[in-house]
Write a protein that holds these residues in place. Structure first.
Motif, PDB file in Angstrom:
ATOM      1  N   ILE A 100       0.837  -1.193   0.000  1.00 30.59           N
ATOM      2  CA  ILE A 100       0.000   0.000   0.000  1.00 30.59           C
ATOM      3  C   ILE A 100       0.877   1.250   0.000  1.00 30.59           C
ATOM      4  O   ILE A 100       2.078   1.195   0.263  1.00 30.59           O
ATOM      5  CB  ILE A 100      -0.959   0.027   1.206  1.00 30.59           C
ATOM      6  CG1 ILE A 100      -0.188  -0.023   2.530  1.00 30.59           C
ATOM      7  CG2 ILE A 100      -1.944  -1.130   1.109  1.00 30.59           C
ATOM      8  CD1 ILE A 100      -1.091   0.079   3.760  1.00 30.59           C
ATOM      9  N   ALA A 101       0.271   2.375  -0.304  1.00 33.04           N
ATOM     10  CA  ALA A 101       0.987   3.640  -0.346  1.00 33.04           C
ATOM     11  C   ALA A 101       1.647   3.920   0.996  1.00 33.04           C
ATOM     12  O   ALA A 101       1.117   3.554   2.052  1.00 33.04           O
ATOM     13  CB  ALA A 101       0.029   4.765  -0.710  1.00 33.04           C
ATOM     14  N   SER A 102       2.779   4.585   0.954  1.00 31.82           N
ATOM     15  CA  SER A 102       3.554   4.825   2.176  1.00 31.82           C
ATOM     16  C   SER A 102       2.769   5.616   3.206  1.00 31.82           C
ATOM     17  O   SER A 102       2.876   5.365   4.417  1.00 31.82           O
ATOM     18  CB  SER A 102       4.859   5.526   1.835  1.00 31.82           C
ATOM     19  OG  SER A 102       4.606   6.745   1.139  1.00 31.82           O
ATOM     20  N   ALA A 103       1.954   6.578   2.771  1.00 28.92           N
ATOM     21  CA  ALA A 103       1.166   7.368   3.721  1.00 28.92           C
ATOM     22  C   ALA A 103       0.143   6.491   4.437  1.00 28.92           C
ATOM     23  O   ALA A 103      -0.086   6.644   5.643  1.00 28.92           O
ATOM     24  CB  ALA A 103       0.470   8.513   3.000  1.00 28.92           C
ATOM     25  N   CYS A 104      -0.463   5.554   3.710  1.00 36.10           N
ATOM     26  CA  CYS A 104      -1.423   4.634   4.325  1.00 36.10           C
ATOM     27  C   CYS A 104      -0.726   3.721   5.322  1.00 36.10           C
ATOM     28  O   CYS A 104      -1.259   3.439   6.400  1.00 36.10           O
ATOM     29  CB  CYS A 104      -2.121   3.808   3.251  1.00 36.10           C
ATOM     30  SG  CYS A 104      -3.110   4.774   2.087  1.00 36.10           S
ATOM     31  N   MET A 105       0.454   3.255   4.962  1.00 35.03           N
ATOM     32  CA  MET A 105       1.193   2.382   5.863  1.00 35.03           C
ATOM     33  C   MET A 105       1.611   3.117   7.120  1.00 35.03           C
ATOM     34  O   MET A 105       1.592   2.559   8.224  1.00 35.03           O
ATOM     35  CB  MET A 105       2.419   1.808   5.147  1.00 35.03           C
ATOM     36  CG  MET A 105       3.093   0.673   5.919  1.00 35.03           C
ATOM     37  SD  MET A 105       1.952  -0.735   6.116  1.00 35.03           S
ATOM     38  CE  MET A 105       2.672  -1.557   7.533  1.00 35.03           C
ATOM     39  N   ALA A 106       1.991   4.384   6.988  1.00 38.52           N
ATOM     40  CA  ALA A 106       2.366   5.169   8.168  1.00 38.52           C
ATOM     41  C   ALA A 106       1.185   5.306   9.117  1.00 38.52           C
ATOM     42  O   ALA A 106       1.346   5.187  10.345  1.00 38.52           O
ATOM     43  CB  ALA A 106       2.866   6.541   7.726  1.00 38.52           C
ATOM     44  N   ARG A 107      -0.021   5.537   8.567  1.00 40.05           N
ATOM     45  CA  ARG A 107      -1.211   5.631   9.421  1.00 40.05           C
ATOM     46  C   ARG A 107      -1.514   4.306  10.094  1.00 40.05           C
ATOM     47  O   ARG A 107      -1.899   4.259  11.272  1.00 40.05           O
ATOM     48  CB  ARG A 107      -2.414   6.094   8.594  1.00 40.05           C
ATOM     49  CG  ARG A 107      -2.379   7.543   8.178  1.00 40.05           C
ATOM     50  CD  ARG A 107      -3.761   8.011   7.723  1.00 40.05           C
ATOM     51  NE  ARG A 107      -4.258   7.199   6.623  1.00 40.05           N
ATOM     52  CZ  ARG A 107      -4.056   7.495   5.340  1.00 40.05           C
ATOM     53  NH1 ARG A 107      -3.334   8.570   5.019  1.00 40.05           N
ATOM     54  NH2 ARG A 107      -4.549   6.736   4.388  1.00 40.05           N
ATOM     55  N   LEU A 108      -1.347   3.214   9.338  1.00 45.34           N
ATOM     56  CA  LEU A 108      -1.607   1.898   9.916  1.00 45.34           C
ATOM     57  C   LEU A 108      -0.642   1.600  11.058  1.00 45.34           C
ATOM     58  O   LEU A 108      -1.037   1.078  12.101  1.00 45.34           O
ATOM     59  CB  LEU A 108      -1.502   0.827   8.828  1.00 45.34           C
ATOM     60  CG  LEU A 108      -1.746  -0.621   9.274  1.00 45.34           C
ATOM     61  CD1 LEU A 108      -3.131  -0.765   9.895  1.00 45.34           C
ATOM     62  CD2 LEU A 108      -1.584  -1.574   8.100  1.00 45.34           C
ATOM     63  N   LYS A 109       0.627   1.942  10.883  1.00 48.95           N
ATOM     64  CA  LYS A 109       1.602   1.719  11.944  1.00 48.95           C
ATOM     65  C   LYS A 109       1.272   2.557  13.175  1.00 48.95           C
ATOM     66  O   LYS A 109       1.384   2.088  14.309  1.00 48.95           O
ATOM     67  CB  LYS A 109       3.004   2.055  11.438  1.00 48.95           C
ATOM     68  CG  LYS A 109       3.593   1.034  10.482  1.00 48.95           C
ATOM     69  CD  LYS A 109       4.997   1.429  10.063  1.00 48.95           C
ATOM     70  CE  LYS A 109       5.636   0.379   9.162  1.00 48.95           C
ATOM     71  NZ  LYS A 109       7.000   0.783   8.736  1.00 48.95           N
ATOM     72  N   THR A 110       0.836   3.787  12.968  1.00 47.63           N
ATOM     73  CA  THR A 110       0.459   4.639  14.091  1.00 47.63           C
ATOM     74  C   THR A 110      -0.734   4.049  14.833  1.00 47.63           C
ATOM     75  O   THR A 110      -0.776   4.036  16.073  1.00 47.63           O
ATOM     76  CB  THR A 110       0.115   6.056  13.588  1.00 47.63           C
ATOM     77  OG1 THR A 110       1.259   6.610  12.952  1.00 47.63           O
ATOM     78  CG2 THR A 110      -0.323   6.950  14.729  1.00 47.63           C
ATOM     79  N   ARG A 111      -1.675   3.530  14.083  1.00 48.92           N
ATOM     80  CA  ARG A 111      -2.853   2.921  14.695  1.00 48.92           C
ATOM     81  C   ARG A 111      -2.484   1.690  15.488  1.00 48.92           C
ATOM     82  O   ARG A 111      -2.969   1.488  16.602  1.00 48.92           O
ATOM     83  CB  ARG A 111      -3.864   2.564  13.589  1.00 48.92           C
ATOM     84  CG  ARG A 111      -5.232   2.170  14.108  1.00 48.92           C
ATOM     85  CD  ARG A 111      -6.227   2.180  12.963  1.00 48.92           C
ATOM     86  NE  ARG A 111      -6.539   0.834  12.529  1.00 48.92           N
ATOM     87  CZ  ARG A 111      -7.288   0.555  11.469  1.00 48.92           C
ATOM     88  NH1 ARG A 111      -7.738   1.537  10.720  1.00 48.92           N
ATOM     89  NH2 ARG A 111      -7.543  -0.682  11.138  1.00 48.92           N
ATOM     90  N   ARG A 112      -1.590   0.894  14.930  1.00 49.13           N
ATOM     91  CA  ARG A 112      -1.168  -0.326  15.627  1.00 49.13           C
ATOM     92  C   ARG A 112      -0.405   0.014  16.902  1.00 49.13           C
ATOM     93  O   ARG A 112      -0.571  -0.654  17.925  1.00 49.13           O
ATOM     94  CB  ARG A 112      -0.301  -1.190  14.704  1.00 49.13           C
ATOM     95  CG  ARG A 112      -1.087  -1.828  13.562  1.00 49.13           C
ATOM     96  CD  ARG A 112      -0.155  -2.417  12.527  1.00 49.13           C
ATOM     97  NE  ARG A 112       0.615  -3.514  13.066  1.00 49.13           N
ATOM     98  CZ  ARG A 112       0.279  -4.802  12.968  1.00 49.13           C
ATOM     99  NH1 ARG A 112      -0.831  -5.128  12.356  1.00 49.13           N
ATOM    100  NH2 ARG A 112       1.044  -5.740  13.467  1.00 49.13           N
ATOM    101  N   ARG A 113       0.411   1.054  16.873  1.00 44.96           N
ATOM    102  CA  ARG A 113       1.137   1.455  18.078  1.00 44.96           C
ATOM    103  C   ARG A 113       0.176   1.958  19.150  1.00 44.96           C
ATOM    104  O   ARG A 113       0.350   1.695  20.339  1.00 44.96           O
ATOM    105  CB  ARG A 113       2.158   2.541  17.741  1.00 44.96           C
ATOM    106  CG  ARG A 113       3.425   2.036  17.079  1.00 44.96           C
ATOM    107  CD  ARG A 113       4.520   3.075  17.125  1.00 44.96           C
ATOM    108  NE  ARG A 113       4.164   4.294  16.401  1.00 44.96           N
ATOM    109  CZ  ARG A 113       4.432   4.490  15.120  1.00 44.96           C
ATOM    110  NH1 ARG A 113       5.033   3.554  14.406  1.00 44.96           N
ATOM    111  NH2 ARG A 113       4.081   5.632  14.530  1.00 44.96           N
ATOM    112  N   ALA A 114      -0.864   2.679  18.719  1.00 43.57           N
ATOM    113  CA  ALA A 114      -1.836   3.204  19.667  1.00 43.57           C
ATOM    114  C   ALA A 114      -2.614   2.083  20.354  1.00 43.57           C
ATOM    115  O   ALA A 114      -3.028   2.208  21.504  1.00 43.57           O
ATOM    116  CB  ALA A 114      -2.803   4.154  18.958  1.00 43.57           C
ATOM    117  N   LEU A 115      -2.796   0.966  19.629  1.00 43.36           N
ATOM    118  CA  LEU A 115      -3.540  -0.157  20.188  1.00 43.36           C
ATOM    119  C   LEU A 115      -2.671  -1.067  21.037  1.00 43.36           C
ATOM    120  O   LEU A 115      -3.181  -1.849  21.833  1.00 43.36           O
ATOM    121  CB  LEU A 115      -4.157  -0.990  19.052  1.00 43.36           C
ATOM    122  CG  LEU A 115      -5.222  -0.294  18.201  1.00 43.36           C
ATOM    123  CD1 LEU A 115      -5.625  -1.192  17.039  1.00 43.36           C
ATOM    124  CD2 LEU A 115      -6.428   0.056  19.042  1.00 43.36           C
TER     125      LEU A 115
END
Length: 277
Positions: A100-115
């Protein structure tokens, strides 16, 4: 979007044969017979090399599933954000590697860290209650279609369920145009998977879901309404009942929700103006 199938010939079949002993009217058949069963396969999704979720699904239309799941889970915003899909088949199941696009992956990683570290609620791999009840943008499409066409579409979807016809064990999701034409049907052992496959198929071909209605051969749960709203589809018709939470979400998100769509009958729960007689 590129798609690559590795060892495609190793993908499991969508159905298998089994010897069964039938009992009818309390009487056992004199010999075993062969039956056809729907297959279900472990399917894992990994984004840019990082494992995300694993579920059981029918081993068909997996590229559609990858795109639809990515959209309805809010991992990507549009099909163009999915750059590549690779199916890796093993004896244990199928791993779908999604780039996926790098911006989408960055958001996904942030979400995973928050969880990380929070108590899980155990719902479909989602780790917190706010994630389950995440907000969706209101549906703005003013699509109107005749109720008679919707009822006819449900009949047409049932006739198009080839895997269910052979096995009796799968759900279907379909999209029909506002003019009453059945456009696409996807099947899966899981009702959520079938709808994700349908949403992915429409997104990959560039068809706007807002110009028609979703039909599902199941109950209308909260998640089914959530996926419908996330796809921008204004109408969801289910063959069975909705839940209370599903009706409340349909009301606030602007989705017309119809349940018990069977034969010539339907119950309209929200925004009935889109389905005049």
């Amino acid at each position: 979007m590129d798609t690559t199938d590795l060892d495609l010939d190793r993908l499991p079949a969508d159905r298998v044969a089994a010897d069964v002993m039938r009992i009818r009217g309390g009487q056992r058949a004199p010999a075993s017979e062969q039956d056809v069963l729907a297959e279900e396969t472990p399917v894992a999704l990994a984004y840019n090399g990082i494992s995300h979720a694993t579920m059981l699904a029918s081993p068909t239309d997996l590229e559609d599933f990858a795109v639809g799941f990515s959209l309805t889970e809010g991992i990507v915003e549009a099909a163009r954000d999915v750059r590549d899909i690779v199916l890796n088949v093993s004896d244990d199941g199928v791993v779908i590697d999604i780039e996926i696009a790098s911006a989408c992956m960055a958001r996904l990683k942030t979400r995973r860290r928050a969880l990380s570290g929070r108590t899980g609620c155990g719902l479909c791999g989602v780790e917190t209650l706010p994630e389950v009840l995440r907000p969706v943008a209101p549906v703005t499409a003013e699509t109107v279609m005749r109720l008679a066409d919707l009822l006819a579409g449900m009949h047409a979807m049932r006739r198009a369920q080839a895997l269910h016809g052979a096995t009796g064990a799968t759900h279907a999701a379909a999209w029909m145009t506002a003019q009453g034409a059945l456009h696409a049907v996807r099947e899966d052992v899981g009702r959520h998977n079938a709808l994700d496959k349908l949403i992915g198929a429409l997104a990959r071909e560039g068809t706007a879901a807002g110009a028609g209605a979703f039909l599902v051969s199941s109950r209308a749960s909260f998640e089914m309404v959530q996926k419908t709203a996330s796809a921008g589809c204004p109408i969801l018709a289910a063959v069975s009942a909705p839940t209370g939470l599903a009706v409340r979400l349909a009301q606030t998100s602007g989705v017309t929700l119809a349940g018990f769509v069977r034969g010539d009958d339907a119950t309209l729960y929200t925004h009935p103006q889109r389905l005049p007689d």
